[in-house]
Design an enzyme around this catalytic site. Structure first.
Site, PDB file in Angstrom:
ATOM      1  N   SER A 242       0.815  -1.206   0.000  1.00 34.51           N
ATOM      2  CA  SER A 242       0.000   0.000   0.000  1.00 34.51           C
ATOM      3  C   SER A 242       0.853   1.261   0.000  1.00 34.51           C
ATOM      4  CB  SER A 242      -0.903   0.014   1.242  1.00 34.51           C
ATOM      5  OG  SER A 242      -0.118   0.184   2.418  1.00 34.51           O
TER       6      SER A 242
ATOM      7  N   GLY B 206       1.846   1.962   3.669  1.00 30.71           N
ATOM      8  CA  GLY B 206       2.973   1.156   4.137  1.00 30.71           C
ATOM      9  C   GLY B 206       4.270   1.554   3.465  1.00 30.71           C
ATOM     10  N   GLY B 207       4.209   1.825   2.160  1.00 30.88           N
ATOM     11  CA  GLY B 207       5.399   2.249   1.440  1.00 30.88           C
ATOM     12  C   GLY B 207       5.938   3.577   1.934  1.00 30.88           C
TER      13      GLY B 207
ATOM     14  N   GLU C   8       6.581  -0.442  -5.034  1.00 38.26           N
ATOM     15  CA  GLU C   8       5.500  -0.535  -6.010  1.00 38.26           C
ATOM     16  C   GLU C   8       4.222  -0.484  -5.186  1.00 38.26           C
ATOM     17  OE1 GLU C   8       2.439  -1.689  -7.408  1.00 38.26           O
ATOM     18  OE2 GLU C   8       3.274  -3.710  -7.600  1.00 38.26           O
TER      19      GLU C   8
ATOM     20  N   CYS D 138      -2.808  -4.682  -8.231  1.00 38.04           N
ATOM     21  CA  CYS D 138      -2.370  -3.290  -8.285  1.00 38.04           C
ATOM     22  C   CYS D 138      -2.613  -2.681  -9.656  1.00 38.04           C
ATOM     23  CB  CYS D 138      -0.891  -3.179  -7.913  1.00 38.04           C
ATOM     24  SG  CYS D 138       0.180  -4.256  -8.874  1.00 38.04           S
TER      25      CYS D 138
END
Length: 506
Positions: free
Chosen positions: A222, A225-226, A245, A282
């Protein structure tokens, strides 16, 4: 430390407990083992690393039945989908092995010493070398192809970089089983201990990216989170590359003529794309631009009908994803300027089951609040009137991993304008097809600008290896101290550029 728990998403029940999450000492040990392995893994050379990747692929296929059974129990993705994902995982390991044998990825260049118009030039030789240990974060939606043995791991190992994987909590048992196969295969190929490691737990992942031994981080997940991991990496005394990504809202454009001639076909295809993998791709085309008028309405009716015909609710990977899905669609549905074509009611029963949700809005009402990714079987239909209205809306979109155009051969000007506009902001453009899934090749591109990804490099395909390599130039260095790829006698037979001219080697 909290326990590592494997949950059945079909029932919500605990199926297995693995003990505790990785401790800080476990993280230190895994990172240290990877650092110790790095020089030896590089010295193995391309041929030995290729053999290791082949062994890993063979090992996964030999254990396919048990791996697929475990993954299905933890993800509810189905045996057929997971068998295909395992095949893809093995395929990409072998593809990287072939790339190692071919050797062009090292970008070897030799410039001999000579006199130039700028004066004497020294002997210069350049190629790409491994960065060092890489931290890889497994994704929730691909327990095999983007997890322990997935593309990030395969490309890093091919580059000569040891890997420490942070397992995703949605499929810890699958991660453990896959790791056991890869570790055994690496050892059988003569790779050093520490070539691949595995840790569990949110806290362990945060500690891992801060370890000085880690030279790059690869993450699939996500944006939230990234972003958190990117901040941790940026706060290091020695920040390292972070390849995230992060997913995106991928636009799909339907031309007026395509809506007129193929409303049923496109409606059915879009329904399938929105629900494939329970909408947990995604590259899901979560934003479809459909023309106003009767033709576009027929397409929307076909989409609605196909979604209403689903026999069973869809199962999401975990409780957090399910709860976020319902919260997001409820918030979006409260807007007075959107129409609800298909509504996701909270389903009864056990597990993390959901139904599709599709909204519709005119281009005049499209704003940033409608352009956030909703992970799950959700889609937004945007109705446009004129071509300029469509292009104006496309120009307002953030970068995305993929974009598609559905049009007819006679609509060349429309198609060119739509494609050119998408090329400015997406990593992959499709015509008359749907973006979920992609081929694993030299030509593949799976990456874009922020917020779809943190770097334009692809995370799928052979050129994903470039993320974990750095260039080094040797100046006037004796032959016996050079890598064999840079010797005058091309003993490796790889493609090289020598004194400005491309030499394809053996």
């Amino acid at each position: 430390m909290p326990p590592v728990v494997s949950v059945n998403p079909r029932t919500g029940e605990i199926r297995e407990v693995f003990g505790d999450e990785s401790s800080p000492d476990d993280v230190v040990a895994a990172a240290g083992a990877a650092a110790a392995a790095a020089p030896e893994l590089n010295r193995l050379g391309r041929t030995a690393r290729a053999s290791m990747l082949w062994r890993m692929a063979d090992g996964l296929e030999a254990d396919a039945a048990a791996i697929v059974e475990t993954a299905d129990a933890e993800t509810a993705l189905g045996e057929s989908r997971l068998r295909g994902e395992l095949d893809r995982t093995a395929y990409q390991l072998r593809l990287f092995a072939e790339a190692l044998d071919e050797g062009s990825y090292v970008e070897a260049v030799i410039e001999h010493a000579r006199q130039t118009s700028l004066g004497p030039q020294p002997d210069l030789r350049r190629m790409l070398v491994p960065l060092g240990p890489v931290a890889v974060f497994g994704s929730s939606n691909f327990p095999l192809a983007f997890s322990v043995g997935g593309g990030d791991t395969a490309s890093a190992l091919a580059a000569g970089c040891p890997v420490v994987v942070k397992a995703h909590p949605s499929h810890p048992a699958t991660s453990e089983r896959t790791y056991a196969v890869l570790a055994k295969s690496a050892s059988a190929a003569g790779a050093p201990a520490g070539t691949i490691g595995l840790v569990h737990g949110h806290h362990a992942g945060a500690l891992l990216v801060q370890r000085s031994e880690i030279t790059a981080v690869a993450f699939t997940g996500s944006q939230r989170g990234g972003r958190a991991l990117l901040d941790l990496v940026g706060a290091r005394p020695d920040p390292v590359p972070f390849y995230g990504e992060l997913g995106s809202v991928n636009p799909l454009v339907v031309s007026p003529e395509a809506a007129r001639t193929r409303p049923e076909e496109i409606g059915a295809g879009l329904a399938q794309a929105l629900t494939q993998g329970a909408g947990q791709y995604c590259t899901k085309p979560g934003l479809a631009f459909v023309p106003d008028g009767e033709d576009g309405s027929r397409l929307c009716a076909a989409l609605t009908r196909r979604l209403s015909e689903l026999a069973e609710p869809l199962v999401l990977a975990n409780q957090g994803i399910r709860d976020s899905y319902f919260d997001q669609v409820a918030e979006l549905s409260r807007r007075k300027d959107v129409a609800c074509l298909v509504s996701a009611a909270r389903t009864g029963g056990a597990g993390y089951r959901v139904s599709p949700h599709v909204l519709s809005v005119p281009t005049t009402q499209l704003d940033q609040s409608l352009l956030e990714e909703v992970f799950g079987p959700y889609g937004l239909i945007v109705r446009y009137g004129t071509e300029e209205e469509l292009l104006s809306a496309l120009r307002r979109l953030e970068p995305a991993l993929a974009g598609a155009v559905h049009s007819e051969p006679g609509e060349t000007d429309f198609t060119r304008a739509a494609v050119d506009t998408l090329v400015e902001r997406v990593g992959r453009v499709l015509w008359n097809s749907y973006p979920p899934g992609m081929a694993v090749t030299w030509a593949t591109q799976h990456g874009a600008g922020w917020p779809a990804a943190t770097a334009p490099h692809t995370s799928v395909g052979v050129t994903a290896i470039r993320r974990f390599l750095r260039p080094v130039c040797w100046q006037d260095v004796p032959a016996e101290l050079l890598p064999e790829e840079l010797w005058d006698n091309n003993v490796t037979g790889i493609p090289r550029r020598v004194d400005g001219k491309l030499n394809l080697g053996a």
